[in-house]
Write a protein that holds these residues in place. Sequence first.
Motif, PDB file in Angstrom:
ATOM      1  N   CYS A  36       0.846  -1.197   0.000  1.00  0.00           N
ATOM      2  CA  CYS A  36       0.000   0.000   0.000  1.00  0.00           C
ATOM      3  C   CYS A  36       0.884   1.250   0.000  1.00  0.00           C
ATOM      4  O   CYS A  36       1.749   1.398   0.851  1.00  0.00           O
ATOM      5  N   GLU A  41       0.140   4.159   0.752  1.00  0.00           N
ATOM      6  CA  GLU A  41      -0.186   5.089   1.840  1.00  0.00           C
ATOM      7  C   GLU A  41       0.326   4.611   3.198  1.00  0.00           C
ATOM      8  O   GLU A  41       1.058   5.313   3.865  1.00  0.00           O
ATOM      9  N   CYS A  42      -0.082   3.415   3.601  1.00  0.00           N
ATOM     10  CA  CYS A  42       0.238   2.967   4.963  1.00  0.00           C
ATOM     11  C   CYS A  42       1.380   1.954   4.998  1.00  0.00           C
ATOM     12  O   CYS A  42       1.861   1.599   6.067  1.00  0.00           O
ATOM     13  N   CYS A  90      -4.336  -0.275  -0.098  1.00  0.00           N
ATOM     14  CA  CYS A  90      -5.224  -1.171   0.640  1.00  0.00           C
ATOM     15  C   CYS A  90      -6.618  -0.557   0.688  1.00  0.00           C
ATOM     16  O   CYS A  90      -6.788   0.652   0.514  1.00  0.00           O
ATOM     17  N   CYS A  92      -7.173   2.491   3.119  1.00  0.00           N
ATOM     18  CA  CYS A  92      -6.626   3.775   2.675  1.00  0.00           C
ATOM     19  C   CYS A  92      -7.395   4.318   1.475  1.00  0.00           C
ATOM     20  O   CYS A  92      -7.625   5.520   1.370  1.00  0.00           O
TER      21      CYS A  92
HETATM   22 ZN    ZN Z   1      -3.093   1.269   3.304  1.00  0.00          ZN
END
Ligand code: ZN
Length: 134
Positions: free
Chosen positions: A52, A54-55, A112, A115
Amino acid sequence: MNRSKHTKRYERRGRMVSPQTFFAALRAGEPIQGVWLNSRRYHVFCESGATCVECGLEGLYFARERSPGQKGKFHFNLYGIQNGTEVLFTRDHIQPLSKGGSNKLENQQTMCAFCNQRKGNKTPESSQVVKAPS
Ligand SMILES: [Zn+2]
């Protein structure tokens, strides 16, 4: 490991496939467990990576699934695990289609489901992504 409430209704068959094995078959143009890998989503995961953006949650395996009550074809979904529960991976349009973004691979990235839901329709500039507690 628990299946997430959103995806445990999917009918799942066959062995889990590691991203490494999956992407090798994708590049070679070969099917896995009888499934031809002809979805653009797979190429996004392969190009952007099985993590992912983002995270940083890592996609651990592809599962062969199809929607319940349908005679439709099986496809593969990528999953990671967070707090003992599966998290589905999706493809995100960096510039949303609704805001003129293209459907090209360069405008897509691995994200994911959590997110992606958080990001919604926001553009990179307007996005204020709140990190999940770790
Ligand atoms: Zn994520």
